[in-house]
Write an enzyme that holds these catalytic residues in place. Structure first.
Site, PDB file in Angstrom:
ATOM      1  N   ARG A   1       0.959  -1.070  -0.332  1.00 17.84           N
ATOM      2  CA  ARG A   1      -0.313   0.186  -0.210  1.00 17.84           C
ATOM      3  C   ARG A   1       0.675   1.578  -0.036  1.00 17.84           C
ATOM      4  O   ARG A   1       2.298   1.135   0.459  1.00 17.84           O
ATOM      5  CB  ARG A   1      -0.817  -0.275   1.501  1.00 17.84           C
ATOM      6  CG  ARG A   1      -1.943  -0.712   1.299  1.00 17.84           C
ATOM      7  CD  ARG A   1      -3.378  -0.203   2.733  1.00 17.84           C
ATOM      8  NE  ARG A   1      -2.416  -1.311   3.319  1.00 17.84           N
ATOM      9  CZ  ARG A   1      -2.359  -0.667   4.913  1.00 17.84           C
ATOM     10  NH1 ARG A   1      -2.542   0.441   4.523  1.00 17.84           N
ATOM     11  NH2 ARG A   1      -1.567  -0.708   5.647  1.00 17.84           N
TER      12      ARG A   1
ATOM     13  N   TYR B   1      -0.963  -3.364  -6.533  1.00 19.08           N
ATOM     14  CA  TYR B   1      -1.370  -4.060  -5.332  1.00 19.08           C
ATOM     15  C   TYR B   1      -1.945  -4.441  -4.825  1.00 19.08           C
ATOM     16  O   TYR B   1      -2.706  -2.894  -3.942  1.00 19.08           O
ATOM     17  CB  TYR B   1       0.508  -3.783  -5.118  1.00 19.08           C
ATOM     18  CG  TYR B   1       0.775  -5.435  -3.987  1.00 19.08           C
ATOM     19  CD1 TYR B   1       1.847  -5.548  -4.332  1.00 19.08           C
ATOM     20  CD2 TYR B   1      -0.015  -4.212  -2.137  1.00 19.08           C
ATOM     21  CE1 TYR B   1       1.525  -7.000  -3.058  1.00 19.08           C
ATOM     22  CE2 TYR B   1       0.666  -6.212  -1.794  1.00 19.08           C
ATOM     23  CZ  TYR B   1       0.984  -7.020  -2.517  1.00 19.08           C
ATOM     24  OH  TYR B   1       2.222  -8.097  -1.259  1.00 19.08           O
TER      25      TYR B   1
ATOM     26  N   LYS C   1      -9.979  -2.156   1.432  1.00 21.66           N
ATOM     27  CA  LYS C   1      -9.205  -0.745   2.110  1.00 21.66           C
ATOM     28  C   LYS C   1     -10.779   0.569   1.357  1.00 21.66           C
ATOM     29  O   LYS C   1     -10.458   1.723   2.710  1.00 21.66           O
ATOM     30  CB  LYS C   1      -8.042  -0.642   2.498  1.00 21.66           C
ATOM     31  CG  LYS C   1      -7.449  -1.593   2.512  1.00 21.66           C
ATOM     32  CD  LYS C   1      -7.231  -1.635   4.200  1.00 21.66           C
ATOM     33  CE  LYS C   1      -6.881  -3.063   4.636  1.00 21.66           C
ATOM     34  NZ  LYS C   1      -7.345  -4.195   6.362  1.00 21.66           N
TER      35      LYS C   1
ATOM     36  N   HIS D   1     -11.528  -1.520  11.075  1.00 21.05           N
ATOM     37  CA  HIS D   1     -10.968  -2.317  10.801  1.00 21.05           C
ATOM     38  C   HIS D   1     -10.606  -3.042  12.310  1.00 21.05           C
ATOM     39  O   HIS D   1      -9.903  -3.125  12.936  1.00 21.05           O
ATOM     40  CB  HIS D   1      -9.306  -0.795  11.187  1.00 21.05           C
ATOM     41  CG  HIS D   1      -8.526  -1.573  10.201  1.00 21.05           C
ATOM     42  ND1 HIS D   1      -6.609  -1.553  10.487  1.00 21.05           N
ATOM     43  CD2 HIS D   1      -8.274  -3.057   9.450  1.00 21.05           C
ATOM     44  CE1 HIS D   1      -6.675  -2.335   9.644  1.00 21.05           C
ATOM     45  NE2 HIS D   1      -6.751  -3.472   9.149  1.00 21.05           N
TER      46      HIS D   1
ATOM     47  N   SER E   1      -2.107  -2.753  11.766  1.00 21.96           N
ATOM     48  CA  SER E   1      -1.886  -3.904  10.710  1.00 21.96           C
ATOM     49  C   SER E   1      -0.347  -3.896  11.359  1.00 21.96           C
ATOM     50  O   SER E   1       0.808  -3.616  11.900  1.00 21.96           O
ATOM     51  CB  SER E   1      -1.422  -3.122   9.642  1.00 21.96           C
ATOM     52  OG  SER E   1      -2.149  -2.317   8.454  1.00 21.96           O
TER      53      SER E   1
ATOM     54  N   CYS F   1       0.093  -6.606  13.974  1.00 20.97           N
ATOM     55  CA  CYS F   1      -0.521  -6.812  15.528  1.00 20.97           C
ATOM     56  C   CYS F   1      -1.354  -8.145  15.273  1.00 20.97           C
ATOM     57  O   CYS F   1      -1.336  -8.995  16.852  1.00 20.97           O
ATOM     58  CB  CYS F   1      -1.663  -6.139  15.740  1.00 20.97           C
ATOM     59  SG  CYS F   1      -0.666  -4.705  16.011  1.00 20.97           S
TER      60      CYS F   1
ATOM     61  N   ASP G   1     -10.509  -9.332   8.977  1.00 21.38           N
ATOM     62  CA  ASP G   1      -9.764  -7.610   8.716  1.00 21.38           C
ATOM     63  C   ASP G   1     -10.455  -6.186   9.067  1.00 21.38           C
ATOM     64  O   ASP G   1     -10.919  -5.078   9.443  1.00 21.38           O
ATOM     65  CB  ASP G   1      -9.384  -7.435   7.546  1.00 21.38           C
ATOM     66  CG  ASP G   1      -8.178  -6.549   7.024  1.00 21.38           C
ATOM     67  OD1 ASP G   1      -7.934  -6.125   8.265  1.00 21.38           O
ATOM     68  OD2 ASP G   1      -8.803  -5.738   5.772  1.00 21.38           O
TER      69      ASP G   1
ATOM     70  N   ARG H   1       1.367 -12.034   0.031  1.00 17.53           N
ATOM     71  CA  ARG H   1       0.498 -12.710   0.586  1.00 17.53           C
ATOM     72  C   ARG H   1      -0.879 -14.063  -0.247  1.00 17.53           C
ATOM     73  O   ARG H   1       0.560 -14.118  -0.906  1.00 17.53           O
ATOM     74  CB  ARG H   1      -0.556 -11.072   0.240  1.00 17.53           C
ATOM     75  CG  ARG H   1      -0.601  -9.607   0.847  1.00 17.53           C
ATOM     76  CD  ARG H   1      -0.576  -9.313   2.113  1.00 17.53           C
ATOM     77  NE  ARG H   1      -0.457  -7.927   2.283  1.00 17.53           N
ATOM     78  CZ  ARG H   1      -1.394  -7.667   2.959  1.00 17.53           C
ATOM     79  NH1 ARG H   1      -1.904  -7.868   3.820  1.00 17.53           N
ATOM     80  NH2 ARG H   1      -0.562  -6.369   3.858  1.00 17.53           N
TER      81      ARG H   1
HETATM   82  C1  OXD Z   1      -3.677  -4.362   7.241  1.00 21.48           C
HETATM   83  C2  OXD Z   1      -3.774  -5.149   5.786  1.00 21.48           C
HETATM   84  O1  OXD Z   1      -2.928  -3.647   6.743  1.00 21.48           O
HETATM   85  O2  OXD Z   1      -4.881  -5.570   6.317  1.00 21.48           O
HETATM   86  O3  OXD Z   1      -3.858  -3.529   7.558  1.00 21.48           O
HETATM   87  O4  OXD Z   1      -3.524  -5.601   5.158  1.00 21.48           O
HETATM   88 MN    MN Z   2      -6.211  -4.854   7.208  1.00 24.55          MN
END
Ligand code: OXD
Ligand code: MN
Length: 658
Positions: free
Chosen positions: A123, A272, A281, A301, A323, A325, A348, A442
């Site tokens: 991102r 991506y 997102k 989130h 992100s 965690c 998510d 991913r």
């Molecule tokens: C994030 C994801 O960055 O879910 O939170 O990819």
């Molecule tokens: Mn996320």
């Protein structure tokens, strides 16, 4: 000309350069053109854009208008209206294999690796912004000299300039895919429809995993409005630069632009994940948070899970973590306590709304997992491992000689002499000093394949949410778990969420960063207004859930974790459920209700230093309160809700009396 989908060889060279397509200068934003004009001007133009698949005239009128406008502006060589079927996916996979964008993982069923241009791997927050007429609708009134860390604003003029430098003609020589998708079960009162236009068939493949892509979406949509998503890799033909890994992209020109007032997203230059799978997102968090504010619900989130104890009592928890965690791991944990069951609703994003009785209900708007691969193994997340053994697109992972996957974290699960090819195509052996997979590589797999997916995960009404949880990586000072005193205090706890991240320059060590509500990169509007929206939800008949804070990551003086984490986290969730049921297992501390000693089940864990896990160092918390209040005052200025400031002051006061 044969109209092959994404087939390079069948492409006629398009005679126009970017920005030189005919008629472009006259075309304004589609909102400014009445439909009859579009019909006369643009639809005839569509006559020059062959339809490779689908029946344009059967689409809802508003969708026709949207497509026609962007055909004229983006000048694709053909139009492919997706139906979301397996046959369609197979056809696209076949083309991508032929071209070399995908490689099969022979060891698994219908699984593929995609290696992107190494310049397009994550991102891009610095190129992600939101455009509203008024700046204040996007950015709070920060204190003089302070920049917001949340949503970044561009004026409509700047937005127009930046998009018109990029989009006209950007699909020249490429196919435009039209993807109808529903975030949330099709037809659910909580679901929303989007239509994504893209010139990437890799994006199409991942979108059909992450969202519900189907012709049924057109029926569910009818004449209603939808979220407009426009995505281009920014590489029109003829290509004027070298294309790496069959991944045409335009990293220098990346832009991820949101127009919440028009319910629109425009993304350029990157294929991506969060940059290009616009349902995730961009729509389900940034645009949806604005819709949620307008309609009185919440787009967060957060994972959602159902937790059942040995007595058969089930509670639903929604949890927000920044992100990196371990949110996906928590969403699918294998409980470390016998007799407990965790079922995953989502990993998510949660869309949540109070029903007419005041009960909060939540859905997972997504249909798949787009999880970080490194670190995932049979020990840390066996349920994720089971989920991606079939029908999965892996991106930027490494491949074993026998057609399996590899990434950092699988060292102990493969023979040491396994021959591996890295995500960059280099030969690799376990123990080599380079990374085999990109750290942000991913897996993209259907949620339905998760062995512990909740039977109600597609219930149109959602599941009743009993508790909200915030958490971050806090090596110091922050106890394993505490409960906020009430809703306003809980909103303050969420607003001051922080987590340890790796600093940009890695050798400088780790930093604790603010990530309010775990929404820092995903906020769609003024953060002060967002907090006020949360506060306002606490009104009759709404029964607001309890709010908790957890920290699995506290360390001792030697830097060793004080808590085993992973499956054992269920012991903390057990305590949370006891509090949801109103059990007397807590005492009042200056920062919230904390577990009475012995009320978290530690049976079978070996030595656990309870006192160290729950210690509240006075100086640490004094400093923390000061820093938090300053952060909120700096970031929000006069947009800081007075209730939140009040909560900060009360906490400081309680801590001063410690
Ligand atoms: C994030 C994801 O960055 O879910 O939170 O990819
Ligand atoms: Mn996320």
């Amino acid at each position: 000309m044969e109209l092959g989908i994404g087939d390079d060889k069948s492409v006629e060279q398009y005679p126009y350069q970017q920005g030189e397509t005919p008629g472009m200068a006259q075309v304004e934003e589609e909102t400014e053109i009445p439909f009859y004009e579009v019909h006369e001007i643009v639809v005839p133009h569509l006559g020059h854009v062959p339809i490779a698949k689908g029946d344009f005239h059967r689409l809802p009128k508003k969708v026709q208008k949207f497509i026609a406008y962007y055909c004229d502006l983006l000048t694709p060589r053909g139009l492919y209206i997706c139906d979301g079927t397996v046959k369609e996916a197979d056809e696209v996979v076949h083309k991508l294999l032929e071209r070399g964008t995908l490689e099969p993982l022979e060891k698994l069923d219908n699984c593929f690796i995609c290696r992107t241009d190494p310049a397009d791997v994550a991102r891009v927050e610095s190129k992600t912004w939101i455009s509203t007429k008024q700046k204040h609708d996007t950015e709070p009134d920060c204190k003089e000299g302070v920049n917001t860390i949340m949503a970044h604003w561009r004026s409509p003029e700047e937005a127009k300039k930046e998009t018109s430098e990029r989009f006209p003609g950007c699909m020249a020589g490429r196919m435009m895919y039209v993807i109808p998708f529903s975030m949330g079960p099709i037809g659910s009162p909580l679901a929303k429809v989007g239509v994504q236009l893209t010139d990437s068939n890799y994006v199409l493949l991942c979108m059909r995993v992450m969202a519900r892509v189907s012709e049924k979406v057109w029926d569910a949509l009818g004449d209603n409005d939808f979220v407009k998503c426009v995505h281009s890799m920014g590489c029109p033909r003829p290509w004027r630069k070298k294309v790496v890994n069959h991944w045409p992209c335009n990293p220098e020109k990346i832009l991820i632009a949101h127009f919440p007032e028009e319910r629109k997203v425009k993304s350029y230059g990157s294929g991506y994940g969060g940059n290009s799978l616009l349902g995730k997102k961009c729509f389900a968090l940034r645009i949806a948070s604005v819709i949620a504010r307008d309609e009185g619900w919440m787009a967060e989130h957060m994972l959602i899970m159902g937790l059942t104890d040995p007595q058969g009592r089930e509670h639903y928890l929604a949890a927000a973590f920044p992100s990196a965690c371990g949110k996906t791991n928590l969403a699918m944990i294998k409980p470390g306590l016998p007799g407990w069951k965790v079922l995953c609703v989502g990993d998510d994003i949660a869309w949540m709304k109070f029903d007419e009785t005041g009960q909060l209900f939540g859905i997972n708007p997504e249909a798949g997992f787009f999880g970080v691969a490194p670190g995932t193994n049979w020990k840390t997340n066996p349920n994720a491992m089971h989920s991606f053994q079939a029908n999965t697109v892996f991106t930027n992972i490494a491949k074993t000689e026998d057609g399996g996957y590899y990434w950092e974290g699988l060292e102990d699960e493969l023979p040491k002499d396994t021959k591996i090819t890295t995500w960059r195509g280099e030969p690799f052996k376990i123990g080599d000093p380079i990374k085999a997979a990109h750290p942000n590589s991913r897996f993209c797999c259907p949620a339905a394949q998760c062995p512990i997916i909740h039977p109600k995960w597609e219930d149109p009404k959602g599941v009743p949410i009993d508790a909200l949880i915030f958490g971050g990586r806090r090596p110091e000072g922050v106890p394993l778990v505490y409960e906020s005193f009430d809703w306003n205090h809980g909103v303050m706890v969420g607003a001051q969420l922080k987590s340890e991240t790796t600093a940009a320059a890695e050798f400088k060590g780790k930093n604790i960063m603010h990530d309010p509500m775990a929404m820092r990169p995903f906020m769609g509007y003024n953060f002060g207004h967002y907090l006020q929206h949360w506060l306002n939800l606490n009104k009759a008949p709404n029964k607001v859930p309890k709010i908790f804070h957890v920290n699995w990551f506290r360390v001792d003086k030697e830097g060793k974790f004080l808590w085993p984490g992973f499956g054992e986290n269920v012991r903390v969730l057990d305590w949370i459920c006891k509090r949801v049921r109103g059990e007397d297992v807590a005492f009042k501390s200056p920062i919230g209700y904390m577990p009475k000693k012995g009320t978290i089940n530690l049976e079978g864990l070996g030595p656990i230093d309870w006192d160290a896990l729950f210690d509240l160092p006075r100086e640490y918390w004094q400093q923390d309160c000061k820093e938090t209040q300053k952060f909120l005052e700096d970031q929000l200025g006069k947009d800081l809700p007075k209730e939140i400031l009040e909560e900060c002051k009360k906490q400081t006061e309680r801590i001063s009396k410690m």
